[in-house]
Design a protein around this motif. Structure first.
Motif, PDB file in Angstrom:
ATOM      1  N   VAL A   2       0.833  -1.197   0.000  1.00 59.11           N
ATOM      2  CA  VAL A   2       0.000   0.000   0.000  1.00 59.11           C
ATOM      3  C   VAL A   2       0.867   1.245   0.000  1.00 59.11           C
ATOM      4  O   VAL A   2       0.604   2.203  -0.718  1.00 59.11           O
ATOM      5  CB  VAL A   2      -0.964  -0.011   1.208  1.00 59.11           C
ATOM      6  N   GLN A   3       1.949   1.230   0.802  1.00 54.38           N
ATOM      7  CA  GLN A   3       2.844   2.383   0.847  1.00 54.38           C
ATOM      8  C   GLN A   3       3.510   2.582  -0.521  1.00 54.38           C
ATOM      9  O   GLN A   3       3.653   3.707  -0.979  1.00 54.38           O
ATOM     10  CB  GLN A   3       3.893   2.173   1.931  1.00 54.38           C
ATOM     11  N   TYR A   4       3.913   1.493  -1.157  1.00 57.52           N
ATOM     12  CA  TYR A   4       4.524   1.555  -2.480  1.00 57.52           C
ATOM     13  C   TYR A   4       3.546   2.161  -3.483  1.00 57.52           C
ATOM     14  O   TYR A   4       3.906   3.021  -4.269  1.00 57.52           O
ATOM     15  CB  TYR A   4       4.955   0.148  -2.898  1.00 57.52           C
ATOM     16  N   GLN A   5       2.278   1.714  -3.424  1.00 59.29           N
ATOM     17  CA  GLN A   5       1.255   2.241  -4.332  1.00 59.29           C
ATOM     18  C   GLN A   5       1.023   3.723  -4.088  1.00 59.29           C
ATOM     19  O   GLN A   5       0.842   4.489  -5.034  1.00 59.29           O
ATOM     20  CB  GLN A   5      -0.064   1.467  -4.174  1.00 59.29           C
ATOM     21  N   ALA A   6       1.019   4.146  -2.825  1.00 55.50           N
ATOM     22  CA  ALA A   6       0.823   5.562  -2.504  1.00 55.50           C
ATOM     23  C   ALA A   6       1.958   6.392  -3.079  1.00 55.50           C
ATOM     24  O   ALA A   6       1.731   7.502  -3.586  1.00 55.50           O
ATOM     25  CB  ALA A   6       0.717   5.752  -0.994  1.00 55.50           C
ATOM     26  N   ARG A   7       3.165   5.865  -3.031  1.00 57.88           N
ATOM     27  CA  ARG A   7       4.313   6.588  -3.609  1.00 57.88           C
ATOM     28  C   ARG A   7       4.168   6.700  -5.121  1.00 57.88           C
ATOM     29  O   ARG A   7       4.425   7.754  -5.691  1.00 57.88           O
ATOM     30  CB  ARG A   7       5.611   5.879  -3.250  1.00 57.88           C
ATOM     31  N   SER A  10       1.522   9.344  -5.868  1.00 58.23           N
ATOM     32  CA  SER A  10       1.976  10.730  -5.713  1.00 58.23           C
ATOM     33  C   SER A  10       2.942  11.127  -6.815  1.00 58.23           C
ATOM     34  O   SER A  10       2.895  12.251  -7.314  1.00 58.23           O
ATOM     35  CB  SER A  10       2.600  10.958  -4.331  1.00 58.23           C
ATOM     36  N   THR A  11       3.785  10.205  -7.236  1.00 59.46           N
ATOM     37  CA  THR A  11       4.726  10.510  -8.321  1.00 59.46           C
ATOM     38  C   THR A  11       3.984  10.765  -9.627  1.00 59.46           C
ATOM     39  O   THR A  11       4.210  11.772 -10.295  1.00 59.46           O
ATOM     40  CB  THR A  11       5.730   9.362  -8.510  1.00 59.46           C
ATOM     41  N   PHE A  12       3.081   9.850  -9.982  1.00 61.16           N
ATOM     42  CA  PHE A  12       2.368  10.014 -11.248  1.00 61.16           C
ATOM     43  C   PHE A  12       1.407  11.202 -11.216  1.00 61.16           C
ATOM     44  O   PHE A  12       1.213  11.866 -12.234  1.00 61.16           O
ATOM     45  CB  PHE A  12       1.673   8.725 -11.656  1.00 61.16           C
ATOM     46  N   ARG A  20       4.515  21.083 -14.109  1.00 60.44           N
ATOM     47  CA  ARG A  20       5.450  20.361 -13.249  1.00 60.44           C
ATOM     48  C   ARG A  20       6.450  19.561 -14.075  1.00 60.44           C
ATOM     49  O   ARG A  20       7.629  19.476 -13.720  1.00 60.44           O
ATOM     50  CB  ARG A  20       4.691  19.472 -12.261  1.00 60.44           C
ATOM     51  N   ARG A  21       6.006  18.979 -15.185  1.00 61.83           N
ATOM     52  CA  ARG A  21       6.961  18.278 -16.071  1.00 61.83           C
ATOM     53  C   ARG A  21       7.955  19.279 -16.641  1.00 61.83           C
ATOM     54  O   ARG A  21       9.153  18.982 -16.765  1.00 61.83           O
ATOM     55  CB  ARG A  21       6.226  17.538 -17.185  1.00 61.83           C
ATOM     56  N   GLY A  22       7.481  20.470 -16.960  1.00 59.68           N
ATOM     57  CA  GLY A  22       8.373  21.516 -17.458  1.00 59.68           C
ATOM     58  C   GLY A  22       9.382  21.939 -16.409  1.00 59.68           C
ATOM     59  O   GLY A  22      10.556  22.179 -16.723  1.00 59.68           O
ATOM     60  N   VAL A  23       8.944  22.029 -15.157  1.00 57.95           N
ATOM     61  CA  VAL A  23       9.858  22.376 -14.065  1.00 57.95           C
ATOM     62  C   VAL A  23      10.942  21.311 -13.946  1.00 57.95           C
ATOM     63  O   VAL A  23      12.133  21.628 -13.816  1.00 57.95           O
ATOM     64  CB  VAL A  23       9.090  22.540 -12.728  1.00 57.95           C
ATOM     65  N   LEU A  24      10.561  20.050 -14.028  1.00 62.31           N
ATOM     66  CA  LEU A  24      11.547  18.970 -13.954  1.00 62.31           C
ATOM     67  C   LEU A  24      12.531  19.045 -15.116  1.00 62.31           C
ATOM     68  O   LEU A  24      13.737  18.833 -14.929  1.00 62.31           O
ATOM     69  CB  LEU A  24      10.853  17.608 -13.933  1.00 62.31           C
ATOM     70  N   GLU A  25      12.018  19.341 -16.302  1.00 63.93           N
ATOM     71  CA  GLU A  25      12.898  19.504 -17.461  1.00 63.93           C
ATOM     72  C   GLU A  25      13.901  20.620 -17.226  1.00 63.93           C
ATOM     73  O   GLU A  25      15.098  20.477 -17.505  1.00 63.93           O
ATOM     74  CB  GLU A  25      12.057  19.826 -18.699  1.00 63.93           C
ATOM     75  N   GLN A  26      13.401  21.746 -16.718  1.00 68.09           N
ATOM     76  CA  GLN A  26      14.259  22.896 -16.452  1.00 68.09           C
ATOM     77  C   GLN A  26      15.310  22.554 -15.404  1.00 68.09           C
ATOM     78  O   GLN A  26      16.480  22.880 -15.556  1.00 68.09           O
ATOM     79  CB  GLN A  26      13.406  24.086 -15.979  1.00 68.09           C
ATOM     80  N   LEU A  27      14.894  21.894 -14.340  1.00 61.57           N
ATOM     81  CA  LEU A  27      15.834  21.536 -13.282  1.00 61.57           C
ATOM     82  C   LEU A  27      16.832  20.473 -13.747  1.00 61.57           C
ATOM     83  O   LEU A  27      17.906  20.345 -13.167  1.00 61.57           O
ATOM     84  CB  LEU A  27      15.083  21.063 -12.031  1.00 61.57           C
ATOM     85  N   GLY A  28      16.479  19.733 -14.779  1.00 58.23           N
ATOM     86  CA  GLY A  28      17.422  18.784 -15.366  1.00 58.23           C
ATOM     87  C   GLY A  28      18.591  19.496 -16.028  1.00 58.23           C
ATOM     88  O   GLY A  28      19.684  18.944 -16.146  1.00 58.23           O
ATOM     89  N   ARG A  29      18.363  20.739 -16.435  1.00 55.78           N
ATOM     90  CA  ARG A  29      19.437  21.532 -17.046  1.00 55.78           C
ATOM     91  C   ARG A  29      20.256  22.277 -15.989  1.00 55.78           C
ATOM     92  O   ARG A  29      21.470  22.365 -16.110  1.00 55.78           O
ATOM     93  CB  ARG A  29      18.852  22.529 -18.040  1.00 55.78           C
ATOM     94  N   LEU A  55       5.841  18.586  -6.234  1.00 55.29           N
ATOM     95  CA  LEU A  55       7.006  17.845  -6.720  1.00 55.29           C
ATOM     96  C   LEU A  55       7.894  17.404  -5.559  1.00 55.29           C
ATOM     97  O   LEU A  55       8.437  16.299  -5.560  1.00 55.29           O
ATOM     98  CB  LEU A  55       7.810  18.703  -7.706  1.00 55.29           C
ATOM     99  N   GLU A  56       8.018  18.266  -4.563  1.00 53.70           N
ATOM    100  CA  GLU A  56       8.840  17.939  -3.402  1.00 53.70           C
ATOM    101  C   GLU A  56       8.198  16.825  -2.574  1.00 53.70           C
ATOM    102  O   GLU A  56       8.882  15.893  -2.136  1.00 53.70           O
ATOM    103  CB  GLU A  56       9.046  19.190  -2.551  1.00 53.70           C
ATOM    104  N   ASP A  57       6.879  16.893  -2.384  1.00 50.32           N
ATOM    105  CA  ASP A  57       6.167  15.838  -1.645  1.00 50.32           C
ATOM    106  C   ASP A  57       6.312  14.490  -2.333  1.00 50.32           C
ATOM    107  O   ASP A  57       6.341  13.447  -1.674  1.00 50.32           O
ATOM    108  CB  ASP A  57       4.684  16.185  -1.488  1.00 50.32           C
TER     109      ASP A  57
END
Length: 120
Positions: A2-7, A10-12, A20-29, A55-57
């Motif tokens: 259940v904990q794995y599924q909750a993670r 939250s990720t998806f 948020r995907r754009g923020v991740l792309e930017q932070l990848g640079r 994203l942090e959570d």
């Protein structure tokens, strides 16, 4: 489990938003402050703080506050489990498509053999 599924949830959920995907792309640079991200995405500081918080959570972003500046960077270790989960299903579907390709090839071979017999 259940904990794995909750993670995973939250990720998806975090990845489901284009900003948020754009923020991740930017932070990848390069690492960036919340203020820089808000400007780059033409958002209010409050709006960007909410996105960064999600994203942090989810463990996708780490933040560090120095003085009045909160700097964001990728939390790359987090995606390993998600990538493994996706890879498991990629392998499953790949095997199914390989089996389907084999079946189609067999059917075409049979069809060609039947057509040759009818011509004779």
């Amino acid at each position: 489990m259940v904990q794995y599924q909750a993670r995973l949830d939250s990720t998806f959920a975090a990845l489901s938003d284009v900003t948020r995907r754009g923020v991740l792309e930017q932070l990848g640079r390069a690492d960036a402050s919340v203020t820089d991200l808000a400007e780059r995405f033409h958002m209010t500081l409050t709006g960007m703080k909410k996105h960064v918080s999600i994203l942090e959570d989810a463990g996708l972003v780490k933040t560090e506050k120095v003085g009045r500046v909160r700097t964001c960077r990728l939390g790359v270790d987090r995606l390993e489990e998600e990538a493994a989960w996706i890879e498991q299903y990629r392998q499953l579907w790949s095997a199914r498509f390989d089996a389907l390709d084999e079946l189609v090839a067999q059917m075409k071979h049979q069809e060609n053999a039947d057509a040759k017999r009818k011509r004779k």
